[in-house]
Write an enzyme that holds these catalytic residues in place. Structure first.
Site, PDB file in Angstrom:
ATOM      1  N   ARG A  99       0.796  -1.215   0.000  1.00 13.97           N
ATOM      2  CA  ARG A  99       0.000   0.000   0.000  1.00 13.97           C
ATOM      3  C   ARG A  99       0.837   1.276   0.000  1.00 13.97           C
ATOM      4  NH1 ARG A  99      -2.718  -4.140   1.782  1.00 13.97           N
ATOM      5  NH2 ARG A  99      -0.682  -4.579   2.684  1.00 13.97           N
ATOM      6  N   THR A 100       1.784   1.355   0.932  1.00 12.80           N
ATOM      7  CA  THR A 100       2.501   2.619   1.110  1.00 12.80           C
ATOM      8  C   THR A 100       3.367   2.936  -0.108  1.00 12.80           C
ATOM      9  OG1 THR A 100       2.555   2.027   3.442  1.00 12.80           O
ATOM     10  CG2 THR A 100       3.887   3.918   2.771  1.00 12.80           C
TER      11      THR A 100
ATOM     12  N   LYS B 216      25.965  -4.568  -1.808  1.00 10.79           N
ATOM     13  CA  LYS B 216      27.436  -4.670  -1.875  1.00 10.79           C
ATOM     14  C   LYS B 216      28.072  -3.921  -0.716  1.00 10.79           C
ATOM     15  CE  LYS B 216      27.016  -4.093  -6.807  1.00 10.79           C
ATOM     16  NZ  LYS B 216      27.411  -3.144  -7.856  1.00 10.79           N
TER      17      LYS B 216
ATOM     18  N   ARG C  65      11.323   3.716   3.975  1.00 14.00           N
ATOM     19  CA  ARG C  65      10.831   2.721   4.942  1.00 14.00           C
ATOM     20  C   ARG C  65      12.024   1.869   5.368  1.00 14.00           C
ATOM     21  NH1 ARG C  65       5.661  -1.271   4.693  1.00 14.00           N
ATOM     22  NH2 ARG C  65       4.706   0.745   5.155  1.00 14.00           N
TER      23      ARG C  65
ATOM     24  N   HIS D  86       4.724   5.808  11.603  1.00 14.58           N
ATOM     25  CA  HIS D  86       4.234   5.627  10.230  1.00 14.58           C
ATOM     26  C   HIS D  86       3.282   6.810  10.004  1.00 14.58           C
ATOM     27  CE1 HIS D  86       3.070   3.945   6.531  1.00 14.58           C
ATOM     28  NE2 HIS D  86       2.723   2.720   6.889  1.00 14.58           N
TER      29      HIS D  86
HETATM   30  N1   CP Z   1      -0.385  -0.227   5.989  1.00 16.43           N
HETATM   31  C1   CP Z   1       0.805  -0.402   5.358  1.00 16.43           C
HETATM   32  O1   CP Z   1       1.799   0.283   5.687  1.00 16.43           O
HETATM   33  O2   CP Z   1       0.806  -1.335   4.378  1.00 16.43           O
HETATM   34  P1   CP Z   1       2.090  -1.767   3.527  1.00 16.43           P
HETATM   35  O3   CP Z   1       3.065  -2.418   4.500  1.00 16.43           O
HETATM   36  O4   CP Z   1       1.599  -2.692   2.479  1.00 16.43           O
HETATM   37  O5   CP Z   1       2.701  -0.511   2.957  1.00 16.43           O
END
Ligand code: CP
Length: 314
Positions: free
Chosen positions: A64-65, A92, A114, A144
Site C-alpha cells: 500500500r505505502t 554490496k 521505509r 508511520h
Molecule cells: N499499511 C501499510 O503500511 O501497508 P504496507 O506495508 O503494504 O505498505
C-alpha cells in the site's frame, strides 16, 4: 530528534506526527480531502510537482505505502524512482547515506524511506541538502506518519469528526508504528478516550501512550467504542512472543461480529493491512458494512499527495 520544519515554520520533512499541532494536522487532512474521489471517478492530476523527483527507498516490504506514494507523486506530475533495494548497491555494502547522496546527485528532491531500523529516516533528513525533503514511510516500531494521517482522515470522513470519539486500538501495540502515529494524531485531534487493548506482553511501555486507557480484556476494551482499530501481529519484530499461537490469539483478541456488538452499533472497523484474516480479525467483519478498511487504502493516495504538495516548495 531531527527538526521537521524550516526556519519559517513550514513543514519540510514528515518523520513523525508527534509534535504537529492541531492546526497543522487539520491543514494536511483538509488538503488530502481535496484529492479524494469515489472509486470509478478519475482521480485528480496536476503538474504541481513537475520537475521534482521523488525516490522510494523501501528496505522493508510494502504494498500500500509504496504504491500509493508512487501514484501520489505521479498524479502531481513528479518523476519517480523506485529502488529495488535488494538489487541496489546496498547489497554490496553501500550505506544508506551513500545511496542517498548518490541519488541526491541525480536530482532527487524527496526521499520516501521505509526501514526496519529506528532512526534511519531522521538520520537521512539530518544529512540531506537544504532543498531536499524526507518522508517516513514506516520506521521500525516508531512511526508511520502518513498511515496515522490516513487513519485520521478515514475516521473524520466516516464519523464526521474526531473530537469526542472513543477509539480502541487493538492488538500488537508494542511493535506497532501504526498505533504510535494514530495515537499522536488522534490525541492531538481531541478524541475523548483512547484505549490500547492487547495481551499484557503486547502492550506498550508505561512511558508511552500517555493518557490512554490500557486493557488486557478485549470485551472491556471494545465496550461502547466508536472506532475499533485492529492491528497486525508483527512476528518479524517479536522475540519470545513470536511463539504466539494464532488460534489462541484469535480466541482471546480476534474481532468477530459477536464481539463487535459490544462496541457502538455504528462503530467503525479499521485495519491498516496487511491483514491476517482469522488471526486478528474475522473475514466477515473485515468485509462487513462497518468496515472502513478499503477507505483507508483509498485515502492513502490522497494523504500522500497532500504531504508531497505541502513539503515541496512551489
Ligand atoms: N499499511 C501499510 O503500511 O501497508 P504496507 O506495508 O503494504 O505498505
Amino acid at each position: 530528534m531531527t527538526r521537521q520544519t524550516r526556519a519559517d515554520g513550514s513543514l519540510r520533512h514528515l518523520l513523525t506526527l508527534e509534535g504537529l499541532s492541531r492546526t497543522e494536522l487539520t491543514m494536511l487532512l483538509d488538503r488530502a480531502q481535496e484529492y479524494v474521489r469515489p472509486l470509478g471517478v478519475r482521480p485528480p492530476v496536476s503538474r504541481a510537482l513537475a520537475g521534482i523527483t521523488v525516490a522510494n527507498l523501501f528496505t522493508e516490504p510494502s504494498t500500500r505505502t509504496r504504491v500509493s506514494f508512487e501514484l501520489a507523486a505521479k498524479r502531481l506530475g513528479a518523476d519517480v524512482a523506485n529502488l529495488e533495494m535488494q538489487l541496489s548497491s546496498r547489497t554490496k555494502g553501500e550505506s544508506m547515506l551513500d545511496t542517498v547522496f548518490t541519488l541526491e546527485s541525480l536530482h532527487v528532491d524527496v526521499f520516501v524511506i521505509r526501514d526496519a531500523e529506528a532512526g534511519v529516516p531522521g538520520a537521512v533528513a539530518a544529512s540531506v541538502a537544504p532543498h531536499v525533503s524526507v518522508l517516513s514511510a514506516g520506521e521500525g516500531s516508531v512511526a508511520h506518519p502518513t498511515q496515522g494521517l490516513l487513519d485520521a482522515l478515514t475516521i473524520r470522513q466516516r464519523k464526521g469528526r474526531i473530537a469526542g470519539l472513543t477509539v480502541a486500538i487493538v492488538g500488537d501495540i508494542r511493535h506497532s508504528r501504526v498505533a504510535r502515529s494514530a495515537f499522536h494524531a488522534l490525541a492531538t485531534l481531541d478524541v475523548a478516550e483512547l484505549r490500547v487493548v492487547a495481551p499484557a506482553a503486547l502492550l506498550p511501555g508505561a512511558d508511552e501512550f500517555r493518557g490512554a486507557a490500557r486493557h488486557t480484556d478485549l470485551d472491556a476494551g471494545l465496550r461502547g467504542a466508536d472506532v475499533v482499530m485492529m492491528l497486525r501481529i508483527q512476528r518479524e519484530r517479536m522475540q519470545d512472543e513470536a511463539q504466539l499461537d494464532a488460534a489462541e490469539y484469535f480466541r482471546e483478541f480476534g474481532l468477530t461480529s459477536e464481539r463487535l456488538r459490544l462496541a457502538k452499533p455504528d462503530a467503525l472497523v479499521m485495519h491498516p493491512q496487511p491483514m491476517n484474516r482469522g488471526v486478528e480479525i474475522a473475514s466477515d467483519v473485515a468485509d462487513g458494512p462497518q468496515s472502513a478498511i478499503r477507505d483507508q487504502v483509498r485515502n492513502g493516495v490522497a494523504v500522500r499527495m497532500a504531504v508531497l504538495a505541502t513539503v515541496v516548495r512551489p
